[in-house]
Design an enzyme around this catalytic site. Structure first.
Site, PDB file in Angstrom:
ATOM      1  N   THR A 117       0.841  -1.196   0.000  1.00 17.52           N
ATOM      2  CA  THR A 117       0.000   0.000   0.000  1.00 17.52           C
ATOM      3  C   THR A 117       0.880   1.251   0.000  1.00 17.52           C
ATOM      4  OG1 THR A 117      -1.699  -1.223   1.167  1.00 17.52           O
ATOM      5  CG2 THR A 117      -1.909   1.164   1.176  1.00 17.52           C
ATOM      6  N   ARG A 120      -2.191   5.305   7.598  1.00 14.19           N
ATOM      7  CA  ARG A 120      -2.504   3.947   8.085  1.00 14.19           C
ATOM      8  C   ARG A 120      -2.244   3.916   9.581  1.00 14.19           C
ATOM      9  NH1 ARG A 120      -0.687  -1.872   5.762  1.00 14.19           N
ATOM     10  NH2 ARG A 120      -2.350  -1.281   4.313  1.00 14.19           N
TER      11      ARG A 120
HETATM   12  C1  NCD Z   1      -3.872  -5.805   3.910  1.00 12.31           C
HETATM   13  C2  NCD Z   1      -4.024  -4.887   5.103  1.00 12.31           C
HETATM   14  O1  NCD Z   1      -3.062  -4.208   5.493  1.00 12.31           O
HETATM   15  O2  NCD Z   1      -5.116  -4.840   5.615  1.00 12.31           O
HETATM   16  N1  NCD Z   1      -2.679  -5.610   3.220  1.00 12.31           N
HETATM   17  C3  NCD Z   1      -2.689  -4.735   2.157  1.00 12.31           C
HETATM   18  O3  NCD Z   1      -2.866  -3.546   2.325  1.00 12.31           O
HETATM   19  N2  NCD Z   1      -2.566  -5.262   0.931  1.00 12.31           N
HETATM   20  C4  NCD Z   1      -4.165  -7.212   4.167  1.00 12.31           C
HETATM   21  C5  NCD Z   1      -3.513  -7.925   5.309  1.00 12.31           C
HETATM   22  O4  NCD Z   1      -2.676  -7.370   6.020  1.00 12.31           O
HETATM   23  O5  NCD Z   1      -3.861  -9.099   5.482  1.00 12.31           O
END
Ligand code: NCD
Length: 305
Positions: free
Chosen positions: A56, A105
């Site tokens: 991401t 995040r």
């Molecule tokens: C996901 C997340 O961070 O929620 N990863 C991502 O962004 N592709 C999925 C996960 O961590 O399982």
């Protein structure tokens, strides 16, 4: 609704028309995903990642750079003033003073919404706790749209930790804009939360919940798999009980339709046998690579002139 200057907090804020508009732009951006299209020159993106990430964060950063913009930020609270006790709100205030858009995040649910209330600049939620990951859902639907040319009419299995995975929550919200059939496949302790069931009922989504993929594999066009979200379990014993309880194998897929597409937001742990990678069903690496053009489209629509 107009995209320009818009916060991206939950998948529910984006209806079918918003998504289709985004997908058309992402389709154009694919031609520039390995080169440059200087439409955001002079703009600065701040990436504030208080929780781990590979795809991401790096796909947002790559997308911004491919559009000619600049990136500042951090990939963990270490090294920032959060270590000295600075509040989340103050950190966001500072990023708002420096940058044109903030990608956040955080492990706490509601963090991105709070950031959006504080910041003037648009805020994009890159995952908050177990609740939302709207840009992942946009990417997931885009992958389906690119693969099948449509989303309506698809039968989609969602397998794994449906209870704790924010990607699944956002995926189901986004899919509720389309005419799809959902098969939720999980061990009983990882069944969907009440609010997810309520949403599907409110928005008349056809769904069934089963505990075994074998029962439904033959009906599916897409099998979307998620890892068990170990870090979200309150009780480590509960995690130990469900660990390793599901796995996608070539043998399971041989019972499915020839075009069955296996998707996964990644990272995977042990829920997809690596032998699946070399089958025509494996869609997860392409899905991850589409993250760049999709996020280029998103940044362009939110920040472009
Ligand atoms: C996901 C997340 O961070 O929620 N990863 C991502 O962004 N592709 C999925 C996960 O961590 O399982």
């Amino acid at each position: 609704m107009a995209w320009r200057g818009r916060d991206v907090i939950t998948a529910l804020d984006f209806d079918r028309r918003d998504l289709e508009e985004l997908f058309e732009v992402a389709r154009e951006m694919e031609a520039y995903a390995r080169s440059r299209r200087d439409v955001l020159r002079g703009k600065v993106l701040a990436v504030a990642f208080f929780e781990p990430s590979t795809r991401t964060r790096l796909s947002f950063e790559t997308a911004m750079k491919r559009l000619g913009g600049e990136v500042v930020g951090f990939s963990g609270p270490e090294g920032t003033s959060a270590e000295k006790g600075e509040t989340f709100a103050d950190t966001i205030r500072m990023l708002d003073a420096y940058a044109d858009c903030i990608v956040v995040r955080h492990r706490a649910e509601g963090a991105a919404k709070l950031a959006a209330e504080i910041a003037e600049a648009p805020v994009i939620n890159a995952g908050d706790g177990a609740s939302n990951h709207p840009t992942q859902a946009m990417l997931d639907l885009y992958t389906m749209w690119r693969t099948f040319g449509r989303i309506d009419g698809l039968s989609i299995g969602v397998m794994g930790d449906i209870r704790h995975a924010r990607t699944v929550n956002s995926l189901i919200q986004s899919l509720s804009n389309f005419d799809v059939s959902l098969y939720l496949i999980a061990p009983e302790t990882l069944y969907p939360r009440r609010e997810v069931l309520d949403l599907m009922e409110r928005r008349s989504v056809r769904y069934v919940v089963v505990d075994n993929a074998k029962e439904v594999i033959g009906k599916l066009d897409v099998l979307y798999v998620v890892r068990i979200q170990k870090e979200r379990f309150l009780d480590p014993l509960e995690y130990e009980r469900v660990k390793g309880s599901y796995r996608v194998t070539p043998e399971l897929l041989s019972r499915g339709k020839p075009h069955l597409l296996v998707m996964h937001p990644l990272p995977r742990v042990d829920e997809i046998d690596p032998a699946v990678d070399s089958t025509p069903h494996a869609g997860y690496f392409r899905q991850a690579s589409l993250g760049v053009p999709l996020r280029m489209a998103l940044l362009y629509m939110v920040l472009g002139e």
